[in-house]
Design an enzyme around this catalytic site. Sequence first.
Site, PDB file in Angstrom:
ATOM      1  N   LYS A  26     -17.112  10.695   6.937  1.00 54.95           N
ATOM      2  CA  LYS A  26     -17.358  10.703   5.495  1.00 54.95           C
ATOM      3  C   LYS A  26     -18.229  11.915   5.163  1.00 54.95           C
ATOM      4  O   LYS A  26     -17.741  13.037   5.179  1.00 54.95           O
ATOM      5  CB  LYS A  26     -17.938   9.362   5.065  1.00 54.95           C
ATOM      6  CG  LYS A  26     -16.905   8.235   5.212  1.00 54.95           C
ATOM      7  CD  LYS A  26     -17.401   6.902   4.761  1.00 54.95           C
ATOM      8  CE  LYS A  26     -16.272   5.875   4.687  1.00 54.95           C
ATOM      9  NZ  LYS A  26     -15.535   5.679   5.947  1.00 54.95           N
ATOM     10  N   HIS A  81     -21.815   4.593   4.306  1.00 54.36           N
ATOM     11  CA  HIS A  81     -21.696   5.333   3.049  1.00 54.36           C
ATOM     12  C   HIS A  81     -23.003   5.983   2.622  1.00 54.36           C
ATOM     13  O   HIS A  81     -23.057   6.633   1.564  1.00 54.36           O
ATOM     14  CB  HIS A  81     -21.169   4.415   1.951  1.00 54.36           C
ATOM     15  CG  HIS A  81     -19.759   3.985   2.179  1.00 54.36           C
ATOM     16  ND1 HIS A  81     -18.669   4.762   1.858  1.00 54.36           N
ATOM     17  CD2 HIS A  81     -19.256   2.856   2.746  1.00 54.36           C
ATOM     18  CE1 HIS A  81     -17.554   4.139   2.197  1.00 54.36           C
ATOM     19  NE2 HIS A  81     -17.875   2.979   2.738  1.00 54.36           N
ATOM     20  N   THR A 114      -9.356   7.691  25.164  1.00 53.65           N
ATOM     21  CA  THR A 114      -9.642   9.118  25.220  1.00 53.65           C
ATOM     22  C   THR A 114     -10.711   9.471  24.190  1.00 53.65           C
ATOM     23  O   THR A 114     -10.708   8.953  23.072  1.00 53.65           O
ATOM     24  CB  THR A 114      -8.367   9.925  24.947  1.00 53.65           C
ATOM     25  OG1 THR A 114      -7.385   9.577  25.926  1.00 53.65           O
ATOM     26  CG2 THR A 114      -8.636  11.413  25.030  1.00 53.65           C
ATOM     27  N   SER A 163     -19.422   0.096  -0.708  1.00 55.42           N
ATOM     28  CA  SER A 163     -18.688   1.182  -1.360  1.00 55.42           C
ATOM     29  C   SER A 163     -17.903   0.766  -2.591  1.00 55.42           C
ATOM     30  O   SER A 163     -17.649   1.600  -3.465  1.00 55.42           O
ATOM     31  CB  SER A 163     -17.736   1.837  -0.352  1.00 55.42           C
ATOM     32  OG  SER A 163     -16.728   0.931   0.052  1.00 55.42           O
ATOM     33  N   SER A 216     -23.628 -13.028   8.092  1.00 56.95           N
ATOM     34  CA  SER A 216     -22.871 -11.858   7.638  1.00 56.95           C
ATOM     35  C   SER A 216     -22.737 -11.864   6.120  1.00 56.95           C
ATOM     36  O   SER A 216     -22.364 -12.879   5.518  1.00 56.95           O
ATOM     37  CB  SER A 216     -21.490 -11.866   8.292  1.00 56.95           C
ATOM     38  OG  SER A 216     -20.714 -10.761   7.900  1.00 56.95           O
ATOM     39  N   ARG A 223       0.833  -1.200   0.000  1.00 57.58           N
ATOM     40  CA  ARG A 223       0.000   0.000   0.000  1.00 57.58           C
ATOM     41  C   ARG A 223       0.875   1.260   0.000  1.00 57.58           C
ATOM     42  O   ARG A 223       1.705   1.444   0.877  1.00 57.58           O
ATOM     43  CB  ARG A 223      -0.937   0.003   1.215  1.00 57.58           C
ATOM     44  CG  ARG A 223      -1.937  -1.146   1.186  1.00 57.58           C
ATOM     45  CD  ARG A 223      -2.866  -1.099   2.379  1.00 57.58           C
ATOM     46  NE  ARG A 223      -3.747  -2.260   2.420  1.00 57.58           N
ATOM     47  CZ  ARG A 223      -4.914  -2.338   1.809  1.00 57.58           C
ATOM     48  NH1 ARG A 223      -5.353  -1.307   1.120  1.00 57.58           N
ATOM     49  NH2 ARG A 223      -5.656  -3.430   1.893  1.00 57.58           N
TER      50      ARG A 223
END
Length: 403
Positions: A251, A221, A281, A193, A141, A30
């Site tokens: 987004k 999305h 946090t 997406s 799923s 990547r």
Amino acid sequence: MTPIVAEKAPSAFVDLQDTLDRLKADGLYREFIPCSYLAEDRGHALHQGRRIQVWCTNDYLGMSQHPDVMQAQIASTLRHGTGNGGSRNIAGTSEAHVELERRLADWHGMARALVFTSGYVANVETLSTLLKAVPQTVVFSDALNHRSLIEGVRASGNTKHIFAHNDLADLEQALASYPSDRPKLIVFESVYSMDGDIAPIAEICDLAERYNALTYLDETHAIGVNGATGAGICEEIGESRVTFVQGVFGKAVGTTGGYVAGPDTALDYVRSHAPGFIFTTTIPRSSLDATLMSLSVLQGPEGVRLRQELRANADLMRRRLRESGIDFVSAPTHLVPVLVPGGERVKRISQRLLHEFGIYVQPINFPSVARGGERFRVTVAPFRTPEQIDRFVQALALCLADD
């Protein structure tokens, strides 16, 4: 002075380097393209000192540079500071958390909502925590679910079935193989997406009712870009039977964070037991105030206009691609997946677009998509002009023709 000697990698990490070397050899390593967005020139960014156009951002409506949203964050920062300095249960819950969670619950017609530091964390923590609490629950799923959904289910250790993408017959067959009184949860997305397609939400809810199952819907999305007030596909089609709805701010809302809305008791349990909610946090007050402002814009008349312009631009992009003979997935959403098969090829064309034309569109390859299905996931924000769209298509057509 003692010379600095390059540290030798511990032997335990040698295999990791080998794996990285294989990724690079296979063209799957990547590459991250640094780009600093320019608020005064939306859709543009600085890359190595050069102004470029960005055509792959998930900031679908340009809300991260909306004047009212930016001003809300600036004003809140000046009043409250840059961080909260604590977790939700130790001095980290601001009044903005409370207001935002209330507004999100109302937006989706749910009893409660919880705000997380990201959409990824929201999915992993909610799913893993609830499924571990009811270990006999069977999970169904969708095969193309986002990695965060996959990891949430996997972390629970519960029995799971992967059903073929948007395949109601396959899902029903799996549901029917278990007794009616066995707890079940169907996990799926509204908008996927990579192809820009939409799940048959109402039909899945029908199956859930028939087989006594709960549903967990990721609207990531669709939040901000679908529905009369931007609440997603469920709002657009008038579907209110989904048990849990997940969404994000990073987004179309243009800020940062994620959330889950759903039943009060279930999310109160997550609030009390999810490590990724309790022991981290929280999002700064200033970002939450920006989110609240963005929601106000998206839920009003300006939001309606922005959604209409986004659709019109996506339709125009598809027309221009079709006229130029460029292969793309004709999706019913704002996403325009342009097919560029070949891992090395899609990277090569991406680099040429960036270096020669100042156009940044990220190559998408395996494992995000199947080998041979490499693509660009193009987004066309409301502020894009027809001239910019034409220039993008012309540059892409030239690169594809020469390759």
